[in-house]
Write an enzyme that holds these catalytic residues in place. Structure first.
Site, PDB file in Angstrom:
ATOM      1  N   GLU A   1     -25.273 -19.297   0.719  1.00 40.86           N
ATOM      2  CA  GLU A   1     -25.978 -19.798   1.896  1.00 40.86           C
ATOM      3  C   GLU A   1     -27.242 -18.972   2.154  1.00 40.86           C
ATOM      4  O   GLU A   1     -28.182 -19.430   2.785  1.00 40.86           O
ATOM      5  CB  GLU A   1     -25.062 -19.752   3.118  1.00 40.86           C
ATOM      6  CG  GLU A   1     -25.695 -20.408   4.337  1.00 40.86           C
ATOM      7  CD  GLU A   1     -24.743 -20.487   5.496  1.00 40.86           C
ATOM      8  OE1 GLU A   1     -24.977 -19.728   6.464  1.00 40.86           O
ATOM      9  OE2 GLU A   1     -23.786 -21.270   5.424  1.00 40.86           O
ATOM     10  N   GLU A   2     -27.233 -17.731   1.639  1.00 38.20           N
ATOM     11  CA  GLU A   2     -28.372 -16.828   1.909  1.00 38.20           C
ATOM     12  C   GLU A   2     -29.416 -16.863   0.786  1.00 38.20           C
ATOM     13  O   GLU A   2     -30.388 -16.109   0.833  1.00 38.20           O
ATOM     14  CB  GLU A   2     -27.857 -15.392   2.109  1.00 38.20           C
ATOM     15  CG  GLU A   2     -26.829 -15.239   3.216  1.00 38.20           C
ATOM     16  CD  GLU A   2     -27.282 -15.827   4.556  1.00 38.20           C
ATOM     17  OE1 GLU A   2     -26.436 -16.354   5.289  1.00 38.20           O
ATOM     18  OE2 GLU A   2     -28.502 -15.787   4.841  1.00 38.20           O
TER      19      GLU A   2
ATOM     20  N   ASP B   1     -26.022 -10.279   6.813  1.00 41.25           N
ATOM     21  CA  ASP B   1     -25.962 -11.445   5.916  1.00 41.25           C
ATOM     22  C   ASP B   1     -26.462 -11.051   4.535  1.00 41.25           C
ATOM     23  O   ASP B   1     -25.868 -11.359   3.506  1.00 41.25           O
ATOM     24  CB  ASP B   1     -26.858 -12.580   6.447  1.00 41.25           C
ATOM     25  CG  ASP B   1     -26.282 -13.283   7.668  1.00 41.25           C
ATOM     26  OD1 ASP B   1     -27.062 -13.606   8.582  1.00 41.25           O
ATOM     27  OD2 ASP B   1     -25.054 -13.484   7.710  1.00 41.25           O
TER      28      ASP B   1
ATOM     29  N   ASP C   1     -20.511 -18.273   1.428  1.00 40.48           N
ATOM     30  CA  ASP C   1     -21.109 -17.954   2.721  1.00 40.48           C
ATOM     31  C   ASP C   1     -20.697 -16.507   2.973  1.00 40.48           C
ATOM     32  O   ASP C   1     -19.581 -16.250   3.399  1.00 40.48           O
ATOM     33  CB  ASP C   1     -20.586 -18.904   3.806  1.00 40.48           C
ATOM     34  CG  ASP C   1     -21.326 -18.700   5.127  1.00 40.48           C
ATOM     35  OD1 ASP C   1     -21.142 -19.530   6.047  1.00 40.48           O
ATOM     36  OD2 ASP C   1     -22.072 -17.702   5.238  1.00 40.48           O
TER      37      ASP C   1
ATOM     38  N   LEU D   1     -21.311 -14.115   5.090  1.00 42.25           N
ATOM     39  CA  LEU D   1     -20.858 -13.629   6.405  1.00 42.25           C
ATOM     40  C   LEU D   1     -21.114 -14.695   7.466  1.00 42.25           C
ATOM     41  O   LEU D   1     -22.097 -14.663   8.197  1.00 42.25           O
ATOM     42  CB  LEU D   1     -21.571 -12.316   6.748  1.00 42.25           C
ATOM     43  CG  LEU D   1     -20.743 -11.330   7.564  1.00 42.25           C
ATOM     44  CD1 LEU D   1     -19.384 -11.043   6.931  1.00 42.25           C
ATOM     45  CD2 LEU D   1     -21.491 -10.016   7.724  1.00 42.25           C
ATOM     46  N   ASP D   2     -20.176 -15.641   7.517  1.00 35.06           N
ATOM     47  CA  ASP D   2     -20.307 -16.760   8.438  1.00 35.06           C
ATOM     48  C   ASP D   2     -20.082 -16.272   9.880  1.00 35.06           C
ATOM     49  O   ASP D   2     -19.095 -15.588  10.148  1.00 35.06           O
ATOM     50  CB  ASP D   2     -19.255 -17.816   8.080  1.00 35.06           C
ATOM     51  CG  ASP D   2     -19.407 -19.063   8.910  1.00 35.06           C
ATOM     52  OD1 ASP D   2     -20.447 -19.731   8.791  1.00 35.06           O
ATOM     53  OD2 ASP D   2     -18.507 -19.342   9.706  1.00 35.06           O
TER      54      ASP D   2
ATOM     55  N   ASP E   1     -31.814 -20.702   9.526  1.00 32.98           N
ATOM     56  CA  ASP E   1     -31.055 -19.827  10.431  1.00 32.98           C
ATOM     57  C   ASP E   1     -31.591 -18.397  10.322  1.00 32.98           C
ATOM     58  O   ASP E   1     -31.880 -17.922   9.206  1.00 32.98           O
ATOM     59  CB  ASP E   1     -29.570 -19.798  10.014  1.00 32.98           C
ATOM     60  CG  ASP E   1     -28.932 -21.183  10.126  1.00 32.98           C
ATOM     61  OD1 ASP E   1     -29.392 -21.965  10.980  1.00 32.98           O
ATOM     62  OD2 ASP E   1     -28.032 -21.480   9.310  1.00 32.98           O
TER      63      ASP E   1
ATOM     64  N   GLU F   1     -19.321 -24.230   3.917  1.00 29.76           N
ATOM     65  CA  GLU F   1     -18.321 -24.137   4.993  1.00 29.76           C
ATOM     66  C   GLU F   1     -17.267 -25.244   4.884  1.00 29.76           C
ATOM     67  O   GLU F   1     -16.074 -24.982   4.808  1.00 29.76           O
ATOM     68  CB  GLU F   1     -19.045 -24.206   6.354  1.00 29.76           C
ATOM     69  CG  GLU F   1     -19.936 -22.982   6.587  1.00 29.76           C
ATOM     70  CD  GLU F   1     -20.956 -23.144   7.713  1.00 29.76           C
ATOM     71  OE1 GLU F   1     -21.758 -24.091   7.665  1.00 29.76           O
ATOM     72  OE2 GLU F   1     -20.937 -22.308   8.645  1.00 29.76           O
TER      73      GLU F   1
HETATM   74  P1  P6P Z   1     -23.180 -22.857  17.449  1.00 27.00           P
HETATM   75  C1  P6P Z   1     -22.108 -19.851  12.569  1.00 27.00           C
HETATM   76  O1  P6P Z   1     -23.532 -19.792  12.675  1.00 27.00           O
HETATM   77  C2  P6P Z   1     -21.739 -21.302  12.255  1.00 27.00           C
HETATM   78  O2  P6P Z   1     -22.313 -21.689  11.038  1.00 27.00           O
HETATM   79  C3  P6P Z   1     -20.225 -21.474  12.234  1.00 27.00           C
HETATM   80  O3  P6P Z   1     -19.551 -20.322  11.830  1.00 27.00           O
HETATM   81  C4  P6P Z   1     -19.888 -21.830  13.671  1.00 27.00           C
HETATM   82  O4  P6P Z   1     -18.745 -22.679  13.790  1.00 27.00           O
HETATM   83  C5  P6P Z   1     -21.148 -22.548  14.153  1.00 27.00           C
HETATM   84  O5  P6P Z   1     -22.216 -22.147  13.301  1.00 27.00           O
HETATM   85  C6  P6P Z   1     -21.502 -22.162  15.577  1.00 27.00           C
HETATM   86  O6  P6P Z   1     -22.615 -22.938  15.943  1.00 27.00           O
HETATM   87  O7  P6P Z   1     -24.101 -24.063  17.536  1.00 27.00           O
HETATM   88  O8  P6P Z   1     -21.978 -22.975  18.386  1.00 27.00           O
HETATM   89  O9  P6P Z   1     -23.864 -21.541  17.565  1.00 27.00           O
END
Ligand code: P6P
Length: 330
Positions: A81-82, A58, A101, A103-104, A52, A247
């Site tokens: 995650e980072e 992040d 995580d 900064l999700d 990602d 997550e």
């Molecule tokens: P998409 C953010 O990158 C994440 O990990 C989650 O917070 C979120 O639900 C999902 O990915 C969003 O993914 O494919 O909709 O961009």
């Protein structure tokens, strides 16, 4: 009467002293992270271990939290995650294992949508164990309010941050109602037939779509209003997108403490023994009855063509066929 703060709430709930110190320490990183939102909105030009794209934020949030944990003396291992590897910290005693995580949903900051920090806390410094073994789980949601939700297996409680960075009680013993909202991640064209049919059923039963692209924000809405969030197994990505350790487990642990459930569609995610910190998992989380209905649907719905090939090739008993997680079909 002054509102109870996070520290008092943990004390009133007989929280272990080390764990209380750790949760308070983590809460104190929220104002530091929030303060850098305005000036770190660009891409860092790097990828994390999951491939990602990393936002500057992040890395900044990751550094803030990891530095605090290193000084805490309560932590033995940190999986972020980072970070590409598990961070081992020499402590004078056992210490906890932390999944982070930082900064999700960070890509949403530049469009001013809510994002979150997700933290799982494991005993004996071991984060590669089933999510059900956690001793605590929490998230911080940076939205119109900055709120913190935690559980130490004492129910689920929500706090709001004031101008001094202090968290005071907002809601105690939150339970997840039936609700009528749903979230469904991934592209429709990549959804398997079973998932598409389940979503169709939800819509026919009057459920409304709520999806922001931030798991913490979308889950928090489900926690408070009920419903079901999904990021399913996809035709082109067997295990979906969301990470088991960073997550699914911490959020699922909170969901269960609020009377909800979390499932791959076939089994309780908190029972999964992780193979690596990279693990991803198809995910449905929400109201207990909706998850039960989902699992019944997934078991009885006819199997997708691609799954059928696998069953025939491998002579699998199709009645209890479960999408293999961790083994790609490609
Ligand atoms: P998409 C953010 O990158 C994440 O990990 C989650 O917070 C979120 O639900 C999902 O990915 C969003 O993914 O494919 O909709 O961009």
């Amino acid at each position: 009467m002054t509102a109870i703060n996070l520290e008092q709430h943990l004390t009133d709930n007989n929280c272990d002293e080390q764990l209380k110190d750790l949760i308070i320490l983590l809460s104190r990183q929220a104002p530091k992270i929030k303060s850098v939102f305005a000036h770190n909105q660009d891409s860092a030009g790097t990828l994390n271990t999951h491939g990602d794209e990393q936002a500057e934020l992040d890395k900044v949030a990751d550094e803030i939290i990891i530095n605090a944990l290193r000084e805490s003396n309560h932590v033995k291992t940190i999986a972020s995650e980072e970070q590409s590897d598990i961070i081992e910290i020499i402590t004078p005693y056992e210490g906890y294992g932390i999944t982070l995580d930082p900064l999700d949903g960070s890509s949403l900051i530049s469009v001013n949508l809510s994002v979150g920090t997700i933290i799982g806390i494991y005993p004996n410094g071991n984060i590669l164990q089933e999510g059900k073994n956690m001793v605590a789980s929490m998230y911080i949601l940076y939205g119109p309010l900055t709120i913190l939700v935690y559980t130490i297996k004492n129910g689920v409680h929500e706090f709001v941050m004031d101008e001094n960075g202090e968290f005071t009680i907002l809601r105690e013993n939150i339970t997840m109602p039936q609700g009528n909202i749903y979230s469904s991640g991934g592209l429709k064209k990549d959804h398997k037939e079973k998932h598409s049919k389940f979503i169709e059923k939800l819509e026919n039963d009057g459920h409304k779509l709520r999806y922001s692209g931030s798991f913490v924000a979308d889950f928090h809405q489900i926690l408070r209003y009920g419903g079901i969030f999904s990021y399913p197994s996809l035709k082109n990505n067997e295990n979906g997108k969301l990470r088991l350790l960073f997550e699914a487990n911490p959020i699922g642990f909170i969901a269960k403490q609020a009377g909800g459930e979390i499932s791959t569609g076939f089994k309780d995610i908190l029972d999964i023994i992780p193979k690596s910190i990279e693990d991803k998992v198809p995910l449905y989380v929400g109201n207990k009855n909706k998850i039960k209905n989902l699992e019944e649907h997934m078991k009885k719905e006819k199997i997708d063509e691609k799954d059928k090939e696998i069953i025939e090739e491998n002579h699998i008993n199709s009645t209890n066929y479960e999408v293999p997680i961790y083994e790609s079909k490609q």
